[in-house]
Design a protein around this motif. Sequence first.
Motif, PDB file in Angstrom:
ATOM      1  N   LEU A 210       0.697  -1.212   0.144  1.00 15.91           N
ATOM      2  CA  LEU A 210      -0.054  -0.147  -0.072  1.00 15.91           C
ATOM      3  C   LEU A 210       0.851   1.184   0.035  1.00 15.91           C
ATOM      4  O   LEU A 210       0.497   2.328  -0.692  1.00 15.91           O
ATOM      5  CB  LEU A 210      -0.838  -0.154   1.136  1.00 15.91           C
ATOM      6  N   GLU A 211       2.124   1.297   0.827  1.00 12.01           N
ATOM      7  CA  GLU A 211       2.826   2.445   0.896  1.00 12.01           C
ATOM      8  C   GLU A 211       3.515   2.489  -0.542  1.00 12.01           C
ATOM      9  O   GLU A 211       3.562   3.819  -0.987  1.00 12.01           O
ATOM     10  CB  GLU A 211       4.027   2.212   1.798  1.00 12.01           C
ATOM     11  N   ILE A 212       3.878   1.486  -1.346  1.00 11.11           N
ATOM     12  CA  ILE A 212       4.449   1.475  -2.518  1.00 11.11           C
ATOM     13  C   ILE A 212       3.368   2.038  -3.559  1.00 11.11           C
ATOM     14  O   ILE A 212       3.720   3.131  -4.315  1.00 11.11           O
ATOM     15  CB  ILE A 212       5.063   0.320  -3.066  1.00 11.11           C
ATOM     16  N   LEU A 213       2.382   1.648  -3.632  1.00  9.81           N
ATOM     17  CA  LEU A 213       1.234   2.107  -4.511  1.00  9.81           C
ATOM     18  C   LEU A 213       0.848   3.553  -4.366  1.00  9.81           C
ATOM     19  O   LEU A 213       0.248   4.202  -5.242  1.00  9.81           O
ATOM     20  CB  LEU A 213      -0.052   1.167  -4.355  1.00  9.81           C
ATOM     21  N   LYS A 214       0.926   4.080  -2.721  1.00  5.41           N
ATOM     22  CA  LYS A 214       0.893   5.508  -2.874  1.00  5.41           C
ATOM     23  C   LYS A 214       2.167   6.708  -3.345  1.00  5.41           C
ATOM     24  O   LYS A 214       1.840   7.719  -3.071  1.00  5.41           O
ATOM     25  CB  LYS A 214       0.660   5.747  -1.419  1.00  5.41           C
ATOM     26  N   SER A 215       3.170   5.661  -3.735  1.00  8.47           N
ATOM     27  CA  SER A 215       4.275   6.587  -3.980  1.00  8.47           C
ATOM     28  C   SER A 215       4.204   7.481  -5.220  1.00  8.47           C
ATOM     29  O   SER A 215       3.426   7.068  -5.984  1.00  8.47           O
ATOM     30  CB  SER A 215       5.585   5.775  -3.981  1.00  8.47           C
ATOM     31  N   ASP A 216       5.249   8.601  -5.381  1.00  8.92           N
ATOM     32  CA  ASP A 216       5.013   9.464  -6.490  1.00  8.92           C
ATOM     33  C   ASP A 216       5.598   8.511  -7.634  1.00  8.92           C
ATOM     34  O   ASP A 216       4.963   8.615  -8.893  1.00  8.92           O
ATOM     35  CB  ASP A 216       6.143  10.384  -6.249  1.00  8.92           C
TER      36      ASP A 216
END
Length: 319
Positions: A210-216
């Motif tokens: 989820l953190e990776i998917l929210k990254s720029d």
Amino acid sequence: MITFLKKLSYIFFMLLLISIVSFLAIHAAPNSFFGAGQLNPNMTPKAIEKLKAVYGLDKPLLVQYIEWVKNIVTLNFGISFVSGQDVSAEILKRLPITLAMNFIALIVVFVLSLYLGIKAAVNYEKKSDYIIRQISLVSFSMPSFYLALLFIILFAIKLDWFPIAGLHSVMPKEGFANLLDMGWHLVLPIAVMIFVGLGSMIIYVRSLTLEILKSDYCFFARSRGVTQTQLLRFYILPNLMPPIITLLGLSLPGLIGGSVILESIFSIEGMGQLFFMSALSRDYPIIMGILMITALLTLLGNIVADLILLKLNPYANRA
């Protein structure tokens, strides 16, 4: 070469520290193997002192430790108090089955947790995400001994699909049939290890994804028309591997420790069952030998995880 020497010195230092703590903890434990003999009216104090002299327990504590360290360098862990057999031979006879169970469980947990964790994150707040989260929470909160008993009642007693305990059937088999028979006996204990180990890994993978998917860089990749498969292969997995491999290396002690309970419940003649029986009988040479071998395997597992991380990210070695 310098990195290898650093890793080697780290293993040596940690093993030395673990040996000191383990040795002091064992000798500080209440009662001893000779406690039962002291209560036996037929066992004279002279006979007990003679036994202590045979095992070197009549010497000062520091001398005992130095002699013990000298012996374990050559993998000589002494003689078992109970069986009178060589401790190294006893452990090496049971070590392969424990390692095989833990290795299979580790690989399956790694693959399933990656698949389910990523699937849950990609389908955030959807039905599949909810189902996977519930499964992971049940797995995370389920005690291994309780799940083992449930599996035995359901699959071994009620459905009669798998044997209740042991490693082999009553009628001995040979060759490949013997390996199949052993695998059939190991299905339930390995299934318990896999299910219990999945929960925390799924939650961790889901959170990281989820953190990776929210990254720029993921937003930028999507704006360029990158497909879901390409996003998974070139953006999600490369960033997931380092923390997951690190976590797997740190989870080795828990897996090996869990074998003590499961091998005792399923009557599997592995290192875990040997440790449990030795703890009950206060067979200190075997307890100390298993502690040191487990510590060595754990440290080697962490070193292997570090080397894999260096392979995945060569620039980390230059930092």
